[in-house]
Design an enzyme around this catalytic site. Structure first.
Site, PDB file in Angstrom:
ATOM      1  N   SER A  55      59.907  56.659  37.704  1.00  0.00           N
ATOM      2  CA  SER A  55      59.279  57.048  38.967  1.00  0.00           C
ATOM      3  C   SER A  55      60.207  57.871  39.863  1.00  0.00           C
ATOM      4  CB  SER A  55      58.780  55.811  39.718  1.00  0.00           C
ATOM      5  OG  SER A  55      59.852  54.967  40.033  1.00  0.00           O
ATOM      6  N   HIS A  94      63.344  53.246  44.955  1.00  0.00           N
ATOM      7  CA  HIS A  94      62.566  54.357  45.504  1.00  0.00           C
ATOM      8  C   HIS A  94      63.195  54.874  46.792  1.00  0.00           C
ATOM      9  CE1 HIS A  94      58.448  53.633  43.329  1.00  0.00           C
ATOM     10  NE2 HIS A  94      59.377  54.105  42.532  1.00  0.00           N
ATOM     11  N   ASP A 120      54.311  53.914  48.327  1.00  0.00           N
ATOM     12  CA  ASP A 120      54.360  52.647  47.594  1.00  0.00           C
ATOM     13  C   ASP A 120      53.424  51.567  48.110  1.00  0.00           C
ATOM     14  OD1 ASP A 120      56.172  53.681  45.904  1.00  0.00           O
ATOM     15  OD2 ASP A 120      57.929  52.753  46.808  1.00  0.00           O
TER      16      ASP A 120
END
Lengths: 177, 175
Positions: A55, A94, A120
């Site tokens: 990701s 992230h 998210d």
């Protein structure tokens, strides 16, 4: 092939054997000490993590190693954070894309993977719109590619892990130097 | 004494030591390489319109149009894998002393792409406050980048000359 070694093991006195075992334990405990020392120094519960998903591509690929730090300074937008969602075991790496610091000091943080199309909120628990400082394990400070592949392979094939540990242990015991 | 296994072992150990030595040297040296990134952001238009948003009801959405002119080519050295570039809005409200929102971002993987010139750039993410209103405060707009190395330390930077502009009062529809 191993006759030499077995003869050597037989020939060792009890004290020599104890010495070899102690040497082995010494290596294991220094590894543990380095890990825990690093955790103390970086003030992060797991100072080195392995990337498990794509990701954050093209920045981080599966198997890359990330070095974390959690200095006292608060989280800022653009920081790449490793955080946990309560109730789930695997941490997420992230980037912070939105942040609101309340006057009370509480931080409201929203993250997104560079390679994901959306933020998210779909990954958080239902109804959870923000994460907070206490969810964050660390900020990514350093990067080393590929090395984490070893741990991924060992997790996928546990037999390999035990074989390697067994071999290293035996090698340490019969090492004559 | 010198059987195949021992030779292979020492060659492997030596190769590992050398590899990690070189990687460490690269990681330590990279932050000292000079760079002179520059960027200019000019906000062309802001409109504030309210819509239903998640569970918080009617909320103000800001629509920003800006021009971006940046030269980040000097951030590319032999240990630069990519740049993450983003346009950042920062403002202070009565209840929250720091609000930072990324409006637009881009991943840059080559020196040629690091010369950025975009006009009439719209925010690609929702620009909504954590409360329901921006209350016409001042916001500053700047460019933020972080440099991802092939190996070593992540560094980041932000333009100093920010463009400061007030949120306009709420309007009913997009002009």
């Amino acid at each position: 092939m191993f006759e030499d070694e077995i003869r050597f093991l037989r020939k060792m006195s009890k004290r020599q054997l104890a010495q070899q075992v102690l040497n082995f334990l010494m290596i294991v405990s220094s590894a543990l000490m380095v890990w825990k020392g690093l955790a103390l120094y970086t003030n992060s519960e797991s100072p080195i993590v392995v990337v498990l998903s794509g990701s954050m591509e093209p920045a981080f690929y599966r198997g890359d190693l990330l070095f974390l730090g959690m200095p006292d300074e608060p989280v800022r937008v653009g920081d790449i954070c490793v955080f946990k969602i309560s109730g789930r075991d695997v941490p997420i790496v992230h980037r912070v894309i939105k942040l609101h610091d309340e006057k009370t000091g509480k931080q409201y943080i929203l993250t997104k993977g560079d390679n994901n199309q959306v933020d998210d909120r779909g990954l958080y628990n239902p109804g959870q719109h923000w994460i907070h400082k206490e969810d964050i394990i660390g900020k990514v400070k350093g990067f080393l590619p590929y090395v984490g592949m070893i741990t991924i392979i060992m997790n996928d094939y546990p037999q390999l892990k035990y074989a390697l540990i067994g071999f290293l242990g035996l090698y340490m015991l019969i090492n004559r130097e | 004494m010198y059987n195949l296994l021992q030779r292979a072992n020492s060659i492997f150990a030596f190769a590992m030591t050398v590899t990690f030595g070189v990687l460490a040297a690269i990681a330590i040296a990279t932050p000292f390489l000079p760079s002179s990134p520059s960027a200019q952001i000019t906000v062309k238009d802001i409109q504030v319109i309210s819509y239903e948003y998640m569970t918080q009801g009617e909320s103000e959405f800001a629509f920003v149009k800006l021009n971006l002119d940046a030269d980040l080519t000097s951030l590319f050295n032999w240990n630069t894998k990519q740049l993450f570039v983003s346009v950042l809005a920062e403002y202070e409200t009565n209840s929250h002393d720091i609000n930072q929102v990324i409006l637009w971002d881009s991943i840059i993987q080559s020196k040629e792409e690091a010369l950025i010139k975009v006009s009439e750039l719209h925010n690609e993410y929702n620009f909504v406050d954590i409360t329901t209103s921006f209350r016409q405060v001042n916001a500053s707009y700047s460019l933020y980048w972080d440099v991802m190395p092939y190996v070593g330390v992540l560094t980041s930077g932000q333009t100093k000359s920010n463009h400061v502009i007030k949120f306009p009062p709420r309007s009913n529809e997009y002009r």
